[in-house]
Design a protein around this motif. Structure first.
Motif, PDB file in Angstrom:
ATOM      1  N   GLY A  44       0.868  -1.120   0.071  1.00  0.00           N
ATOM      2  CA  GLY A  44      -0.077   0.116  -0.048  1.00  0.00           C
ATOM      3  C   GLY A  44       0.866   1.430   0.061  1.00  0.00           C
ATOM      4  N   ALA A  45       1.838   1.292   0.852  1.00  0.00           N
ATOM      5  CA  ALA A  45       2.694   2.228   0.980  1.00  0.00           C
ATOM      6  C   ALA A  45       3.519   2.573  -0.536  1.00  0.00           C
ATOM      7  N   PHE A  46       3.845   1.674  -1.265  1.00  0.00           N
ATOM      8  CA  PHE A  46       4.487   1.856  -2.277  1.00  0.00           C
ATOM      9  C   PHE A  46       3.644   2.039  -3.288  1.00  0.00           C
ATOM     10  N   MET A  47       2.407   1.614  -3.498  1.00  0.00           N
ATOM     11  CA  MET A  47       1.360   2.033  -4.216  1.00  0.00           C
ATOM     12  C   MET A  47       1.166   3.352  -4.296  1.00  0.00           C
ATOM     13  N   VAL A  48       1.101   3.960  -3.214  1.00  0.00           N
ATOM     14  CA  VAL A  48       0.940   5.434  -2.993  1.00  0.00           C
ATOM     15  C   VAL A  48       2.081   6.150  -3.541  1.00  0.00           C
ATOM     16  N   LEU A  49       3.177   5.665  -3.257  1.00  0.00           N
ATOM     17  CA  LEU A  49       4.375   6.252  -3.719  1.00  0.00           C
ATOM     18  C   LEU A  49       4.835   6.283  -5.136  1.00  0.00           C
ATOM     19  N   ALA A  50       3.870   5.291  -6.022  1.00  0.00           N
ATOM     20  CA  ALA A  50       3.878   5.007  -7.531  1.00  0.00           C
ATOM     21  C   ALA A  50       5.254   4.215  -7.554  1.00  0.00           C
ATOM     22  N   GLN A  51       5.749   3.426  -6.953  1.00  0.00           N
ATOM     23  CA  GLN A  51       6.789   2.755  -6.936  1.00  0.00           C
ATOM     24  C   GLN A  51       6.551   1.140  -7.283  1.00  0.00           C
ATOM     25  N   PRO A  52       6.295   0.660  -8.648  1.00  0.00           N
ATOM     26  CA  PRO A  52       5.862  -0.760  -8.800  1.00  0.00           C
ATOM     27  C   PRO A  52       6.588  -1.730  -8.212  1.00  0.00           C
ATOM     28  N   ALA A  53       8.267  -1.475  -8.196  1.00  0.00           N
ATOM     29  CA  ALA A  53       9.051  -2.614  -7.817  1.00  0.00           C
ATOM     30  C   ALA A  53       8.639  -2.474  -6.329  1.00  0.00           C
ATOM     31  N   GLY A  54       8.618  -1.875  -5.467  1.00  0.00           N
ATOM     32  CA  GLY A  54       8.085  -1.817  -4.089  1.00  0.00           C
ATOM     33  C   GLY A  54       6.943  -2.596  -3.854  1.00  0.00           C
ATOM     34  N   PHE A  55       5.881  -2.145  -4.604  1.00  0.00           N
ATOM     35  CA  PHE A  55       4.532  -2.847  -4.556  1.00  0.00           C
ATOM     36  C   PHE A  55       4.779  -4.320  -4.725  1.00  0.00           C
ATOM     37  N   TRP A  56       5.346  -4.702  -5.566  1.00  0.00           N
ATOM     38  CA  TRP A  56       5.386  -5.904  -6.021  1.00  0.00           C
ATOM     39  C   TRP A  56       6.337  -6.948  -4.731  1.00  0.00           C
ATOM     40  N   ALA A  57       7.277  -6.250  -4.420  1.00  0.00           N
ATOM     41  CA  ALA A  57       7.933  -6.654  -3.150  1.00  0.00           C
ATOM     42  C   ALA A  57       6.993  -6.958  -1.951  1.00  0.00           C
ATOM     43  N   GLY A  58       6.311  -5.982  -1.823  1.00  0.00           N
ATOM     44  CA  GLY A  58       5.182  -6.290  -0.836  1.00  0.00           C
ATOM     45  C   GLY A  58       4.173  -7.543  -0.922  1.00  0.00           C
ATOM     46  N   MET A  59       4.028  -7.510  -2.322  1.00  0.00           N
ATOM     47  CA  MET A  59       2.963  -8.638  -2.573  1.00  0.00           C
ATOM     48  C   MET A  59       3.659  -9.942  -2.441  1.00  0.00           C
ATOM     49  N   GLY A  60       5.178 -10.078  -2.723  1.00  0.00           N
ATOM     50  CA  GLY A  60       5.973 -11.215  -2.354  1.00  0.00           C
ATOM     51  C   GLY A  60       5.878 -11.479  -1.040  1.00  0.00           C
ATOM     52  N   VAL A  61       5.783 -10.344  -0.163  1.00  0.00           N
ATOM     53  CA  VAL A  61       5.816 -10.786   1.159  1.00  0.00           C
ATOM     54  C   VAL A  61       4.312 -11.160   1.938  1.00  0.00           C
ATOM     55  N   VAL A  62       3.615 -10.868   1.138  1.00  0.00           N
ATOM     56  CA  VAL A  62       2.025 -11.486   1.438  1.00  0.00           C
ATOM     57  C   VAL A  62       2.069 -12.855   1.023  1.00  0.00           C
ATOM     58  N   VAL A  63       2.493 -13.269  -0.069  1.00  0.00           N
ATOM     59  CA  VAL A  63       2.842 -14.654  -0.447  1.00  0.00           C
ATOM     60  C   VAL A  63       3.616 -15.607   0.336  1.00  0.00           C
ATOM     61  N   LEU A  64       4.840 -14.903   1.082  1.00  0.00           N
ATOM     62  CA  LEU A  64       5.696 -15.488   2.017  1.00  0.00           C
ATOM     63  C   LEU A  64       4.907 -15.765   3.121  1.00  0.00           C
ATOM     64  N   GLY A  65       3.937 -14.880   3.778  1.00  0.00           N
ATOM     65  CA  GLY A  65       3.116 -15.157   4.912  1.00  0.00           C
ATOM     66  C   GLY A  65       2.307 -16.347   4.918  1.00  0.00           C
ATOM     67  N   GLY A  66       1.635 -16.332   3.653  1.00  0.00           N
ATOM     68  CA  GLY A  66       1.001 -17.734   3.370  1.00  0.00           C
ATOM     69  C   GLY A  66       1.697 -19.015   3.355  1.00  0.00           C
ATOM     70  N   VAL A  67       2.588 -18.710   2.858  1.00  0.00           N
ATOM     71  CA  VAL A  67       3.709 -20.087   2.846  1.00  0.00           C
ATOM     72  C   VAL A  67       4.192 -20.312   4.090  1.00  0.00           C
ATOM     73  N   ILE A  68       4.734 -19.283   4.860  1.00  0.00           N
ATOM     74  CA  ILE A  68       5.254 -19.821   6.281  1.00  0.00           C
ATOM     75  C   ILE A  68       4.207 -20.267   7.163  1.00  0.00           C
ATOM     76  N   GLY A  69       2.988 -19.736   6.935  1.00  0.00           N
ATOM     77  CA  GLY A  69       1.793 -20.168   7.700  1.00  0.00           C
ATOM     78  C   GLY A  69       1.554 -21.691   7.543  1.00  0.00           C
ATOM     79  N   TRP A  70       1.780 -22.170   6.041  1.00  0.00           N
ATOM     80  CA  TRP A  70       1.287 -23.474   5.494  1.00  0.00           C
ATOM     81  C   TRP A  70       2.472 -24.309   6.250  1.00  0.00           C
ATOM     82  N   ILE A  71       3.688 -24.011   6.187  1.00  0.00           N
ATOM     83  CA  ILE A  71       4.793 -24.643   6.520  1.00  0.00           C
ATOM     84  C   ILE A  71       4.709 -24.851   8.219  1.00  0.00           C
TER      85      ILE A  71
END
Length: 82
Positions: free
Chosen positions: A27-54
């Motif tokens: 959300g922060a990087f979306m407001v700052l118009a930084q696509p790379a940061g946005f996708w890095a944050g989305m990667g962290v979201v996926v990582l949270g799901g993977v870690i919870g599953w593990i």
């Protein structure tokens, strides 16, 4: 859901906390118009799901049959033991 202990496990808390941080970063990087940061944050979201599953696989989550056991307990009359 509160009566079933849904989500009250270390796996759930850890996965949701990591995913929440990822959403905040995205959300922060979306407001700052930084696509790379946005996708890095989305990667962290996926990582949270993977870690919870593990963690669930390691036994830190709710067992699969926990919900069924709760339903069976609620069907039994009060004071009657099987």
């Amino acid at each position: 859901m509160a009566g079933s202990s849904h989500g009250h496990t270390p796996a759930a808390w850890t996965g949701v906390t990591i995913a929440f941080i990822g959403f905040c970063v995205s959300g922060a990087f979306m407001v700052l118009a930084q696509p790379a940061g946005f996708w890095a944050g989305m990667g962290v979201v996926v990582l949270g799901g993977v870690i919870g599953w593990i963690m669930r696989g390691m036994g830190l989550g709710q067992p699969k049959n926990a919900h069924q056991e709760l339903i069976e307990q609620q069907r039994e009359p009060a004071g009657v033991e099987s």
